[in-house]
Design a protein around this motif. Structure first.
Motif, PDB file in Angstrom:
ATOM      1  N   LEU A 200     -41.179 -38.272  21.627  1.00 40.49           N
ATOM      2  CA  LEU A 200     -41.533 -38.856  22.921  1.00 40.49           C
ATOM      3  C   LEU A 200     -42.700 -38.138  23.583  1.00 40.49           C
ATOM      4  O   LEU A 200     -43.485 -38.749  24.321  1.00 40.49           O
ATOM      5  CB  LEU A 200     -40.323 -38.836  23.863  1.00 40.49           C
ATOM      6  N   PHE A 201     -42.837 -36.848  23.316  1.00 42.83           N
ATOM      7  CA  PHE A 201     -43.874 -36.059  23.982  1.00 42.83           C
ATOM      8  C   PHE A 201     -45.002 -35.644  23.040  1.00 42.83           C
ATOM      9  O   PHE A 201     -45.645 -34.615  23.239  1.00 42.83           O
ATOM     10  CB  PHE A 201     -43.244 -34.847  24.665  1.00 42.83           C
ATOM     11  N   GLY A 202     -45.232 -36.475  22.026  1.00 38.46           N
ATOM     12  CA  GLY A 202     -46.420 -36.293  21.196  1.00 38.46           C
ATOM     13  C   GLY A 202     -46.240 -35.475  19.943  1.00 38.46           C
ATOM     14  O   GLY A 202     -47.212 -35.265  19.200  1.00 38.46           O
ATOM     15  N   GLY A 203     -45.036 -34.995  19.681  1.00 40.49           N
ATOM     16  CA  GLY A 203     -44.801 -34.248  18.459  1.00 40.49           C
ATOM     17  C   GLY A 203     -44.559 -35.185  17.283  1.00 40.49           C
ATOM     18  O   GLY A 203     -44.578 -36.410  17.422  1.00 40.49           O
ATOM     19  N   SER A 204     -44.323 -34.593  16.136  1.00 39.92           N
ATOM     20  CA  SER A 204     -44.039 -35.387  14.933  1.00 39.92           C
ATOM     21  C   SER A 204     -42.784 -34.841  14.275  1.00 39.92           C
ATOM     22  O   SER A 204     -42.808 -33.790  13.639  1.00 39.92           O
ATOM     23  CB  SER A 204     -45.225 -35.314  13.958  1.00 39.92           C
ATOM     24  N   SER A 205     -41.685 -35.548  14.461  1.00 38.36           N
ATOM     25  CA  SER A 205     -40.401 -35.095  13.915  1.00 38.36           C
ATOM     26  C   SER A 205     -40.237 -35.566  12.467  1.00 38.36           C
ATOM     27  O   SER A 205     -40.588 -36.702  12.146  1.00 38.36           O
ATOM     28  CB  SER A 205     -39.242 -35.633  14.765  1.00 38.36           C
ATOM     29  N   PRO A 206     -39.687 -34.724  11.603  1.00 41.53           N
ATOM     30  CA  PRO A 206     -39.517 -35.080  10.184  1.00 41.53           C
ATOM     31  C   PRO A 206     -38.283 -35.955   9.966  1.00 41.53           C
ATOM     32  O   PRO A 206     -37.285 -35.531   9.367  1.00 41.53           O
ATOM     33  CB  PRO A 206     -39.363 -33.713   9.511  1.00 41.53           C
ATOM     34  N   TRP A 207     -38.341 -37.207  10.436  1.00 41.65           N
ATOM     35  CA  TRP A 207     -37.188 -38.102  10.353  1.00 41.65           C
ATOM     36  C   TRP A 207     -36.737 -38.331   8.920  1.00 41.65           C
ATOM     37  O   TRP A 207     -35.569 -38.659   8.674  1.00 41.65           O
ATOM     38  CB  TRP A 207     -37.500 -39.434  11.023  1.00 41.65           C
ATOM     39  N   VAL A 208     -37.655 -38.167   7.969  1.00 38.94           N
ATOM     40  CA  VAL A 208     -37.272 -38.380   6.575  1.00 38.94           C
ATOM     41  C   VAL A 208     -36.191 -37.386   6.142  1.00 38.94           C
ATOM     42  O   VAL A 208     -35.416 -37.655   5.220  1.00 38.94           O
ATOM     43  CB  VAL A 208     -38.515 -38.260   5.652  1.00 38.94           C
ATOM     44  N   ASP A 209     -36.110 -36.250   6.829  1.00 43.75           N
ATOM     45  CA  ASP A 209     -35.102 -35.229   6.514  1.00 43.75           C
ATOM     46  C   ASP A 209     -33.875 -35.312   7.416  1.00 43.75           C
ATOM     47  O   ASP A 209     -32.936 -34.528   7.246  1.00 43.75           O
ATOM     48  CB  ASP A 209     -35.704 -33.824   6.645  1.00 43.75           C
ATOM     49  N   PHE A 210     -33.877 -36.236   8.373  1.00 44.40           N
ATOM     50  CA  PHE A 210     -32.799 -36.254   9.355  1.00 44.40           C
ATOM     51  C   PHE A 210     -31.431 -36.456   8.715  1.00 44.40           C
ATOM     52  O   PHE A 210     -30.427 -35.916   9.199  1.00 44.40           O
ATOM     53  CB  PHE A 210     -33.049 -37.349  10.396  1.00 44.40           C
ATOM     54  N   TRP A 211     -31.373 -37.214   7.625  1.00 45.41           N
ATOM     55  CA  TRP A 211     -30.080 -37.494   7.004  1.00 45.41           C
ATOM     56  C   TRP A 211     -29.423 -36.245   6.453  1.00 45.41           C
ATOM     57  O   TRP A 211     -28.209 -36.211   6.268  1.00 45.41           O
ATOM     58  CB  TRP A 211     -30.236 -38.557   5.919  1.00 45.41           C
ATOM     59  N   VAL A 212     -30.242 -35.199   6.212  1.00 46.60           N
ATOM     60  CA  VAL A 212     -29.666 -33.907   5.819  1.00 46.60           C
ATOM     61  C   VAL A 212     -28.701 -33.424   6.891  1.00 46.60           C
ATOM     62  O   VAL A 212     -27.636 -32.873   6.591  1.00 46.60           O
ATOM     63  CB  VAL A 212     -30.788 -32.867   5.607  1.00 46.60           C
ATOM     64  N   TYR A 213     -29.072 -33.676   8.152  1.00 50.34           N
ATOM     65  CA  TYR A 213     -28.307 -33.175   9.289  1.00 50.34           C
ATOM     66  C   TYR A 213     -27.223 -34.147   9.756  1.00 50.34           C
ATOM     67  O   TYR A 213     -26.570 -33.914  10.773  1.00 50.34           O
ATOM     68  CB  TYR A 213     -29.269 -32.844  10.429  1.00 50.34           C
ATOM     69  N   VAL A 214     -27.067 -35.219   9.003  1.00 54.81           N
ATOM     70  CA  VAL A 214     -25.962 -36.152   9.243  1.00 54.81           C
ATOM     71  C   VAL A 214     -24.966 -36.064   8.086  1.00 54.81           C
ATOM     72  O   VAL A 214     -23.777 -35.769   8.295  1.00 54.81           O
ATOM     73  CB  VAL A 214     -26.471 -37.603   9.395  1.00 54.81           C
ATOM     74  N   VAL A 215     -25.449 -36.290   6.888  1.00 54.06           N
ATOM     75  CA  VAL A 215     -24.567 -36.310   5.714  1.00 54.06           C
ATOM     76  C   VAL A 215     -23.945 -34.939   5.473  1.00 54.06           C
ATOM     77  O   VAL A 215     -22.726 -34.820   5.271  1.00 54.06           O
ATOM     78  CB  VAL A 215     -25.347 -36.784   4.466  1.00 54.06           C
ATOM     79  N   GLY A 216     -24.761 -33.892   5.491  1.00 58.83           N
ATOM     80  CA  GLY A 216     -24.235 -32.549   5.227  1.00 58.83           C
ATOM     81  C   GLY A 216     -23.113 -32.152   6.165  1.00 58.83           C
ATOM     82  O   GLY A 216     -22.008 -31.796   5.726  1.00 58.83           O
TER      83      GLY A 216
END
Length: 282
Positions: A200-216
């Motif tokens: 939202l504030f101009g950064g770039s989040s690595p959403w491609v890795d987000f599932w690591v922090y859900v599935v794990g």
């Protein structure tokens, strides 16, 4: 008496917001002081910050909502019959919203620069760490957290008043071990909030890795909860689902009342230090 769902959901929102504000906020502070990098000593300070805020959330909100403050914890408790499945969605929604609110509060006092200091505290995979390795690391860290929760907050044999302290230590331990590889999130809401606000504030989040922090975390918490139920709890110590599942209060916090008193057949939450034992998370 059962705590109303709305009150419990608001407690989960607040607890998760506190977790991200002061936990992920410590990541932002470490990056700001470290000139864009964090060494292992800095990671130790981050681990301590998370441990303290988790403990405080448990002691302040545990008797209201159980202080899950972690979708993986909520889902695991429901999977082993310690929480109503019908209330999982409201709890998880409140936790995710709280994560976003906490990250927004970081930006409120740091400003847009928060995106430069660790991306508002986003969790990312370390160099050379694959998605599969990251999931394994997050699952192992969450296993430690959830196994501790089952032992000190759900099990009726646990000593009173120690849950917040010991669960906080479990969070600190997992961050010290897996933090260099995944950030040591073990909590989908803790990762979700900074990811959203960083973008939202101009950064770039690595959403491609987000599932690591859900599935794990979900897998690790589920395995831990089932393992504890199977291996560590004698059948005689397992109370019925009813009261604790309905109120969000751990079974370990339930008193049976005074024999012969009105409603003594329905357990009620303990108060004070003993009542602070709760099913928290990161």
């Amino acid at each position: 008496m059962e705590v109303p769902l709305l009150r419990r959901v608001l407690a989960e929102f607040l607890g998760t917001a506190m977790l991200v504000l002061f936990g992920a906020g410590s990541v932002v502070a470490a990056f700001a002081i470290g000139g864009g990098s964090v060494d292992y000593a800095g990671l130790g300070i981050i681990a301590l910050a998370f441990a303290l805020v988790v403990a405080l959330a448990i002691y302040t909100l545990g008797t209201t909502s159980g202080a899950h403050i972690n979708p993986a914890v909520t889902i695991a408790l429901a999977a082993v019959g310690r929480f109503r499945w019908a209330e999982v969605a409201p709890y998880v929604a409140a936790q995710l919203a709280g994560g976003v609110a906490g990250a927004l509060l970081i930006v409120a006092y740091v400003g847009d620069r928060a995106t430069d200091f660790g991306g508002v505290g986003v969790t990312t995979l370390g160099g050379g760490v694959s998605v599969l390795e990251g999931m394994v690391a997050e699952a192992l860290g969450t296993f430690l957290l959830m196994f501790t929760i089952m032992a000190v907050a759900v099990d009726g044999r646990a000593p009173a008043g120690w849950a917040g302290f010991l669960i906080g230590l479990a969070v600190a331990a997992e961050i010290m071990v897996i933090g260099p590889f995944t950030g040591g999130s073990v909590n989908p809401a803790r990762s979700f909030g900074p990811y959203v606000v960083n973008d939202l504030f101009g950064g770039s989040s690595p959403w491609v890795d987000f599932w690591v922090y859900v599935v794990g975390p979900v897998v690790g918490a589920g395995v831990a909860a089932f393992s504890y139920e199977l291996l560590a709890r004698p059948v005689a110590a397992v109370p019925p689902i009813g009261p604790s599942a309905e109120s969000g209060t751990p079974a370990a916090e339930m008193d049976t009342g005074t024999p012969g008193s009105p409603g003594s057949e329905v357990p009620t939450p303990r108060r004070g230090a003993a009542g602070a034992r709760s099913r928290s998370k990161t």
